[in-house]
Structures are given as structure tokens and as C-alpha cells.
Enzyme design. Structure first.
Site, PDB file in Angstrom:
ATOM      1  N   ASP A 135       0.589  -1.551  -0.036  1.00  0.00           N
ATOM      2  CA  ASP A 135       0.078   0.003   0.064  1.00  0.00           C
ATOM      3  C   ASP A 135       0.742   1.256   0.015  1.00  0.00           C
ATOM      4  O   ASP A 135       1.349   1.898   1.014  1.00  0.00           O
ATOM      5  CB  ASP A 135      -0.865   0.028   1.132  1.00  0.00           C
ATOM      6  CG  ASP A 135      -1.975   1.268   1.095  1.00  0.00           C
ATOM      7  OD1 ASP A 135      -2.638   1.533   0.094  1.00  0.00           O
ATOM      8  OD2 ASP A 135      -2.299   1.533   2.168  1.00  0.00           O
ATOM      9  N   GLU A 169      -2.457  11.027  -0.870  1.00  0.00           N
ATOM     10  CA  GLU A 169      -3.729   9.644  -0.767  1.00  0.00           C
ATOM     11  C   GLU A 169      -4.361   9.652   0.641  1.00  0.00           C
ATOM     12  O   GLU A 169      -5.114   9.379   1.028  1.00  0.00           O
ATOM     13  CB  GLU A 169      -3.815   8.787  -1.824  1.00  0.00           C
ATOM     14  CG  GLU A 169      -4.804   7.983  -1.724  1.00  0.00           C
ATOM     15  CD  GLU A 169      -5.050   6.784  -1.018  1.00  0.00           C
ATOM     16  OE1 GLU A 169      -5.876   5.931  -0.797  1.00  0.00           O
ATOM     17  OE2 GLU A 169      -4.169   6.154   0.633  1.00  0.00           O
ATOM     18  N   ASP A 198      -4.703   0.179  -5.997  1.00  0.00           N
ATOM     19  CA  ASP A 198      -4.286   0.761  -5.157  1.00  0.00           C
ATOM     20  C   ASP A 198      -3.845  -0.566  -4.387  1.00  0.00           C
ATOM     21  O   ASP A 198      -5.828  -1.418  -4.098  1.00  0.00           O
ATOM     22  CB  ASP A 198      -5.175   1.732  -4.565  1.00  0.00           C
ATOM     23  CG  ASP A 198      -4.782   2.158  -3.239  1.00  0.00           C
ATOM     24  OD1 ASP A 198      -3.105   1.451  -2.837  1.00  0.00           O
ATOM     25  OD2 ASP A 198      -5.578   2.936  -2.624  1.00  0.00           O
TER      26      ASP A 198
END
Length: 315
Positions: A135, A169, A198
Site C-alpha cells: 500500500d 492519498e 491500489d
């Protein structure tokens, strides 16, 4: 090659054969349309090499690649240098969030119809608690390798290709919101589709496809059906990643995801393998989100699906 059936050769067949040899087409037949370039295999070893670089960057910069930290800027510099060397036109877009400077990196491949833009993007930042390799080093590395493959194969699509790496983000989609909100209405309308990647290498993976746009959704589903992998509709990340600002602005969006903190069910484990009753990514937003926190098969399949969609949608 299909073997011919032995039998009497007709005069017409002889004429057709001679015509084919001399002109490349059978007399009276319309020329075959030029086939669209097939999507190449995205080398998972190359994607993993980018992840190793992101890990090294994090290790050298306080253990993370978060917004406003040195590790994020070093990650952006690494990606930009690769793209510049490959012949992309790169732009660094600066913004501020929480009193800290953030950056988006945009890379355009020269050529193609700029009134029809296909974008593929991922967020490059992680959280402060770890290096952020799944991530979202995973998405960032795969998008980077897809872009480099475009250059390596000298792909010349009908539509214009644009790749993006978003900042901040993890602070609320700040970078992608900044990009979309600063587009003119004309430039926004020129984007035919935005593809988001993602967390595509979760260690206990699922295979989730965004269902926001039917054409993009079908493109991804067709790829996975072709390799015999079942998919499910993505729900865990709805509105929580960088496709959201594009969707809100009316741009068709889609993407891939292999799961975060939700638990894999028994039915999903039966379908995909892995461990039922365990999170898709036990290291989500944690210090253990390192290069050891990647499922190579999921990373490989999703990287190839990414390339397939970019080639299919831009041809």
C-alpha cells in the site's frame, strides 16, 4: 498452421496462390485490417525490482515514504528519472496539505489523440508507520513498469496515454483531488478513462474489479476470465482511493484491488486459495508492509491485467 486437404488443384486456386505470393492478398479480397498491438506480458521481476527500490528508499529515510517526508520525494525522484530516460514528458505538480509540501507526478507518452486520453495511476505515498510496499508500492511499481513497457515496445496507440503517481492519498486523496480540480472542463472531458491500481499484491489476495464503468470493468473481467481466475466486485475501497475524484468529475473509472483489512471468507479461500478467516493484508498500514508482504502471483496477474487494459482501451 492448418494443413490443406489433398485434392484437385483448380485454376482459380492457382491464380489465387500466385496473386497471394506476388501481392500479399487474394485477388478480389479486401485487405485484412491491421491487428491492434497485443498487450505484452509485464515482467513481474521488473515490478519487484521497483518495490526493492521503494523499500531501500524507505529504509534510508526513517522507514516510510509518507507525504511531506524525504522518503516520498525520493520515491518520486526515482520514478521520474526512469520515465525521463524512457522518453516520457513528465510534469511535477506541487500542492500543500497539513502544512507540508506534496507532489503529483504526471507522465505523458508522446503521440496519440490528445482528445482521447487513457490514464493509469496509483498513489505513491504511504503511511508514516511503515514503508508502504503493498500500500501502495505495488500499484506504483506496476504502473511504472507498464509505462516503461510502452516505451520499450515503442507502442503507438490511437489514444493518448498518460500515467500518474499521486501524493497524499493517505491524507484524504489530496493529490488526485488537486489534479482533477485544476483541470479545465475541456481537459477533463478529454479523459476517456482513468484506471486506478491500489494494493495489487496483498499477501492473502482476492481479485477485485471496480464496477464503476461497464466498459472498463468488462475489460478487466475479460482478462481474468482468459486466465481462469474468478473475480468479485470491489467494495472495500469504494470512494477511498484516487479514482474517486475522477468519478465525481464524470470521468469513466475502473481499477483493481487485492484487499486490505477485511477478512477472507471460506468461499473466497476456496475460490482463490489463501487463508480463510484472515485479512487480505495483515500488514495494512503497519510496519510489516515490506517487500516480504507481497504475493508474487497476485502482483504478476494484476500487472498483466493492467497492461492488458491499457493496451485494449488505448488502441
Amino acid at each position: 498452421m492448418k494443413l490443406s486437404v489433398p485434392g484437385r488443384t483448380t485454376a482459380a486456386a492457382v491464380v489465387a496462390a500466385v496473386t497471394l505470393l506476388t501481392t500479399g492478398s487474394i485477388a478480389g479480397a479486401a485487405p485484412a485490417p491491421e491487428a491492434a498491438a497485443a498487450a505484452p506480458d509485464l515482467p513481474v521481476a521488473n515490478v519487484k525490482a521497483h518495490l526493492t527500490q521503494f523499500q531501500s528508499i524507505a529504509t534510508a529515510n526513517g522507514g516510510n515514504r509518507a507525504h511531506g517526508r524525504a522518503g516520498f520525494k525520493a520515491s518520486l525522484d526515482y520514478v521520474k528519472a526512469k520515465l525521463d530516460a524512457a522518453g516520457f514528458t513528465t510534469t511535477v505538480q506541487q500542492f500543500t496539505s497539513g502544512g507540508l509540501t506534496g507532489y503529483n507526478l504526471i507522465a505523458d507518452w508522446p503521440g496519440g489523440d490528445t482528445n482521447q486520453v487513457i490514464m493509469a495511476g496509483s498513489h505513491l505515498d504511504g503511511v508514516t508507520s511503515g514503508p508502504g510496499i503493498n500500500d501502495n508500492g505495488s500499484g506504483s511499481a506496476a504502473v511504472l513498469e507498464a509505462a516503461l513497457t510502452v516505451a520499450r515496445t515503442n507502442y503507438q496507440p490511437t489514444k493518448h496515454l498518460r500515467f500518474a503517481w499521486w501524493g497524499a492519498e493517505e491524507r484524504g486523496l489530496v493529490g488526485s483531488n488537486h489534479y482533477v480540480s485544476n483541470l479545465s472542463s475541456a481537459n477533463r472531458d478529454r479523459i476517456s478513462g482513468y484506471l486506478n491500481f491500489d494494493m495489487i499484491g496483498s499477501p492473502n489476495p482476492g481479485y477485485f474489479v471496480y464496477d464503476d464503468d461497464p466498459t472498463i470493468e468488462k475489460t478487466f473481467k475479460d482478462y481474468f476470465a482468459g486466465i481462469g481466475v474468478a473475480t468479485e466486485i470491489e467494495t472495500e475501497g469504494d470512494g477511498r482511493s484516487d479514482h474517486a475524484p475522477f468519478k465525481s468529475a464524470g470521468v469513466p473509472v475502473g481499477g483493481l484491488f487485492t484487499g486490505a483489512s477485511r477478512t477472507k471468507s471460506a468461499a473466497q479461500a476456496a475460490k482463490w486459495g489463501g487463508t480463510a478467516g484472515q485479512s487480505f493484508d495483515r500488514c495494512y498500514h503497519s510496519s510489516c508492509d515490506t517487500t516480504s508482504n507481497i504475493n508474487d502471483t497476485a502482483l504478476d496477474r494484476n500487472g498483466d491485467a493492467l497492461a492488458y487494459a491499457v493496451w485494449e482501451l488505448s488502441s
